[in-house]
Design a protein around this motif. Structure first.
Motif, mmCIF file in Angstrom:
data_model
loop_
_atom_site.group_PDB
_atom_site.id
_atom_site.type_symbol
_atom_site.label_atom_id
_atom_site.label_comp_id
_atom_site.label_asym_id
_atom_site.label_seq_id
_atom_site.Cartn_x
_atom_site.Cartn_y
_atom_site.Cartn_z
ATOM 1 N N PRO A 189 0.834 -1.215 0.000
ATOM 2 C CA PRO A 189 0.000 0.000 0.000
ATOM 3 C C PRO A 189 0.864 1.257 0.000
ATOM 4 O O PRO A 189 1.936 1.292 0.599
ATOM 5 N N SER A 190 0.394 2.278 -0.691
ATOM 6 C CA SER A 190 1.150 3.528 -0.767
ATOM 7 C C SER A 190 0.205 4.706 -0.630
ATOM 8 O O SER A 190 -1.005 4.539 -0.461
ATOM 9 N N GLY A 191 0.754 5.899 -0.744
ATOM 10 C CA GLY A 191 -0.048 7.107 -0.578
ATOM 11 C C GLY A 191 -1.139 7.267 -1.603
ATOM 12 O O GLY A 191 -2.114 8.001 -1.377
ATOM 13 N N ILE A 192 -1.025 6.593 -2.757
ATOM 14 C CA ILE A 192 -2.042 6.732 -3.804
ATOM 15 C C ILE A 192 -3.366 6.119 -3.355
ATOM 16 O O ILE A 192 -4.442 6.544 -3.789
ATOM 17 N N GLY A 302 -1.797 10.049 12.567
ATOM 18 C CA GLY A 302 -0.883 8.975 12.920
ATOM 19 C C GLY A 302 -0.441 8.100 11.771
ATOM 20 O O GLY A 302 0.253 7.101 11.963
ATOM 21 N N SER A 303 -0.819 8.454 10.546
ATOM 22 C CA SER A 303 -0.467 7.639 9.376
ATOM 23 C C SER A 303 0.921 7.996 8.852
ATOM 24 O O SER A 303 1.330 9.165 8.873
ATOM 25 N N LEU A 304 1.623 6.970 8.379
ATOM 26 C CA LEU A 304 2.939 7.186 7.766
ATOM 27 C C LEU A 304 2.873 7.225 6.247
ATOM 28 O O LEU A 304 3.815 7.669 5.595
ATOM 29 N N ALA A 309 1.722 12.964 5.295
ATOM 30 C CA ALA A 309 2.688 12.520 6.297
ATOM 31 C C ALA A 309 4.075 13.064 5.965
ATOM 32 O O ALA A 309 4.522 12.969 4.821
ATOM 33 N N PRO A 310 4.785 13.658 6.927
ATOM 34 C CA PRO A 310 6.141 14.158 6.667
ATOM 35 C C PRO A 310 7.066 13.096 6.084
ATOM 36 O O PRO A 310 7.967 13.413 5.313
ATOM 37 N N LEU A 311 6.846 11.813 6.447
ATOM 38 C CA LEU A 311 7.681 10.751 5.891
ATOM 39 C C LEU A 311 7.562 10.712 4.372
ATOM 40 O O LEU A 311 8.567 10.639 3.659
ATOM 41 N N MET A 312 6.329 10.755 3.867
ATOM 42 C CA MET A 312 6.116 10.712 2.424
ATOM 43 C C MET A 312 6.665 11.967 1.741
ATOM 44 O O MET A 312 7.149 11.914 0.619
ATOM 45 N N GLN A 313 6.606 13.091 2.446
ATOM 46 C CA GLN A 313 7.108 14.338 1.878
ATOM 47 C C GLN A 313 8.632 14.423 1.938
ATOM 48 O O GLN A 313 9.223 15.331 1.369
ATOM 49 N N SER A 314 9.243 13.454 2.634
ATOM 50 C CA SER A 314 10.704 13.454 2.775
ATOM 51 C C SER A 314 11.385 12.423 1.890
ATOM 52 O O SER A 314 12.602 12.227 2.000
ATOM 53 N N ILE A 315 10.633 11.763 1.019
ATOM 54 C CA ILE A 315 11.198 10.664 0.223
ATOM 55 C C ILE A 315 12.386 11.127 -0.614
ATOM 56 O O ILE A 315 13.441 10.480 -0.652
ATOM 57 N N VAL A 316 12.248 12.257 -1.295
ATOM 58 C CA VAL A 316 13.338 12.724 -2.171
ATOM 59 C C VAL A 316 14.581 13.110 -1.362
ATOM 60 O O VAL A 316 15.691 12.689 -1.703
ATOM 61 N N PRO A 317 14.446 13.891 -0.285
ATOM 62 C CA PRO A 317 15.636 14.130 0.546
ATOM 63 C C PRO A 317 16.265 12.844 1.079
ATOM 64 O O PRO A 317 17.493 12.748 1.208
#
Length: 520
Positions: A189-192, A302-304, A309-317
């Motif tokens: 499962p992913s953000g989509i 509470g979702s990743l 979610a900051p985690l998903m927004q940090s994928i490129v960094p």
């Protein structure tokens, strides 16, 4: 007799397909450079917006519940806004930052020799006959990390195929088909998933305000779809595309700027092991930070995995960091890097290869902004959905028609969420009237949304894939890439549609809390 058989073979399906693809390639390559093509399309949007701005349309924009109005982009106010926002339109173009930041880290890992050694190690454990499906599966799984597949998997697939003596463009095509053509299929499962679910539920509540849709309502179908998608791409890559590329686009291996894949030295093996350990420890340490329920990497719920979610927004960094760290360790241990200047030079080399893409991104950003501001995309999507509704076809045919419609609209409106926000409120309630559940409607949407990604130059990452191809064959153009990917697109749409219908007929569960029918 042999000559007759050969002539017959040339007239057979393979020969006819080859001629058709050659024609598409010739016509496509006569188009201007992608950068100029986007500029021309922007001017066309301007002109069309001026012509249609005075026309009244009955189509209702579901996001505003008001008739769609095409905005004239040739007014003094619109042109002034275009000029004042030109720079920010370019700098805010999402794919630009994604590509450049990720490539800085990848560049260090590549020019240090870390990626080179990693590929050699991987090739030792991957049987040659399973190389293509391995690339495709990695491409499909890469969706979990948003756009990572476009900036990591696709170029590395070209390097891998080149290294083993296969045609690198075949590797790029297989990876591109997996990453983009199989966009809505995944074991993980992913953000989509929650993103599409949110629009599906809102559309369904137009008819039934109490209905709720599970965020993983298509998970089982998406996971099972990996099987036909991988098999189709595997077959087309090895049996159709690569033989054609070997005939029409031979690679001069001496001109390709890639480090030679020589036998590993003991010092390189040691450096690779240490660098890999550093990368694994860094990844483990980072993800340990996600475990607490109060982690700042989670969204408000509470979702990743949600897009907020900051985690998903940090994928490129994270791609930048997790390629940079092993690259630095490996480079200094092997002597490839002696000073910090060598590291900066590695980054500079990586950026020099992106210069053409940066130019294309500038014009692409201006076109995308103009197309969005004109409202032409909304008009195409809603009118198409209304036309399908008016046909009043049987349920199975309607679902297939929806897939074809979404695939067509996808050629013009690249954003998955934007398309579903526009046509979902029309199609979901319509299909509910035919006793078709929102879960099945969303599954059909996912099939159509993925299948035509790989043949539209308007997809933001399409020009980037052209750049990857030009690394091996200089005269590659838009037409070449479209002709390479068209068989994948048509096959994916056809076979994936059949897979959905068969899945439906056999009654396999689409996902968690999902159904095929809706009881009025």
């Amino acid at each position: 007799m042999k000559a007759d058989k050969q002539a017959l073979g040339e007239q057979g399906p393979q020969g006819m397909l080859g001629k058709a693809l050659d024609s598409i390639e010739r016509v496509g390559n006569k188009l201007p450079d992608p950068a100029m093509l986007f500029l021309i399309l922007m001017f066309a949007v301007w002109a069309l917006s001026a012509l249609l701005s005075g026309v009244s349309f009955e189509a209702i924009d579901p996001t505003t519940n008001s008739p769609i109005v095409v905005h004239n982009l040739l007014t003094a106010e619109a042109l002034t806004k275009f000029l004042t926002s030109m720079v920010t339109t370019f700098t805010a173009f999402a794919p630009l930052g994604v590509v450049l930041v990720a490539m800085l880290g990848v560049g260090v890992a590549e020019h240090s020799g870390f990626i080179n050694t990693a590929l050699k190690r991987m090739l030792k454990i991957t049987p040659a006959k399973f190389l293509t499906p391995a690339v495709v599966l990695v491409g499909i799984i890469s969706h979990t990390a948003t756009d990572a597949g476009y900036v990591v998997v696709i170029p590395l697939a070209g390097v891998i195929f080149f290294t083993v003596g296969r045609h690198p463009l075949a590797g790029i095509a297989a990876a591109f088909a997996g990453v983009s053509g199989g966009f809505c299929a995944n074991f993980i499962p992913s953000g989509i998933d929650p993103l599409l679910q949110s629009f599906t539920q809102a559309a369904a509540q137009i008819v039934d305000p109490t209905i709720e849709v599970n965020p993983l309502n298509n998970w089982f179908f998406a996971a099972s779809s990996c099987i036909p998608i991988t098999l189709v791409i595997w077959y087309l890559t090895d049996k159709v595309l690569e033989p054609r590329l070997n005939r029409t686009h031979k690679v001069n291996r001496e001109e390709v700027d890639l480090p030679a894949m020589e036998e590993e030295k003991p010092s390189e093996i040691k450096a690779f092991r240490v660098a890999s350990l550093v990368m694994v420890v860094a990844i483990a340490a980072f993800f340990s930070l996600t475990v607490p329920e109060t982690s700042t990497l989670r969204d408000a719920n509470g979702s990743l995995t949600s897009f907020k979610a900051p985690l998903m927004q940090s994928i490129v960094p994270l791609i930048f960091i997790f390629f940079m760290l092993p690259g630095l360790v490996y480079g200094y241990m092997t002597g490839a890097f002696k000073t910090s200047g060598d590291v900066v030079q590695a980054m500079s080399k990586s950026m020099s290869g992106m210069s053409h893409y940066i130019v294309m991104a500038f014009f692409c950003a201006q076109f995308v902004a103009a197309f969005s501001a004109s409202n032409l995309g909304a008009l195409i999507a809603v009118e198409g959905a209304g036309g399908l509704k008016a046909l009043n076809l049987p349920a199975e045919i309607t679902v297939v028609g929806m897939i074809i419609l979404v695939g067509f609209v996808n050629l013009f409106v690249g954003s998955s969420s934007a398309k579903w926000a526009l046509i979902g409120p029309v199609l979901v309630p319509m299909l509910m009237q035919l006793n078709i559940s929102p879960d099945l409607s969303q599954a059909a949407y996912r099939v159509g949304d993925s299948s035509s990604n790989i043949i539209t130059p308007l997809m933001p990452y399409f020009p980037l894939v052209v750049v990857y191809c030009q690394r091996y064959v200089k005269n590659i153009g838009i037409g070449t890439l479209i002709s390479m990917m068209l068989p994948f697109s048509l096959a994916l749409m056809s076979i994936w549609s059949v897979w959905l219908l068969a899945y439906w007929a056999l009654g396999f569960p689409l996902g968690l809390g999902a159904s095929y029918t809706y009881g009025l």
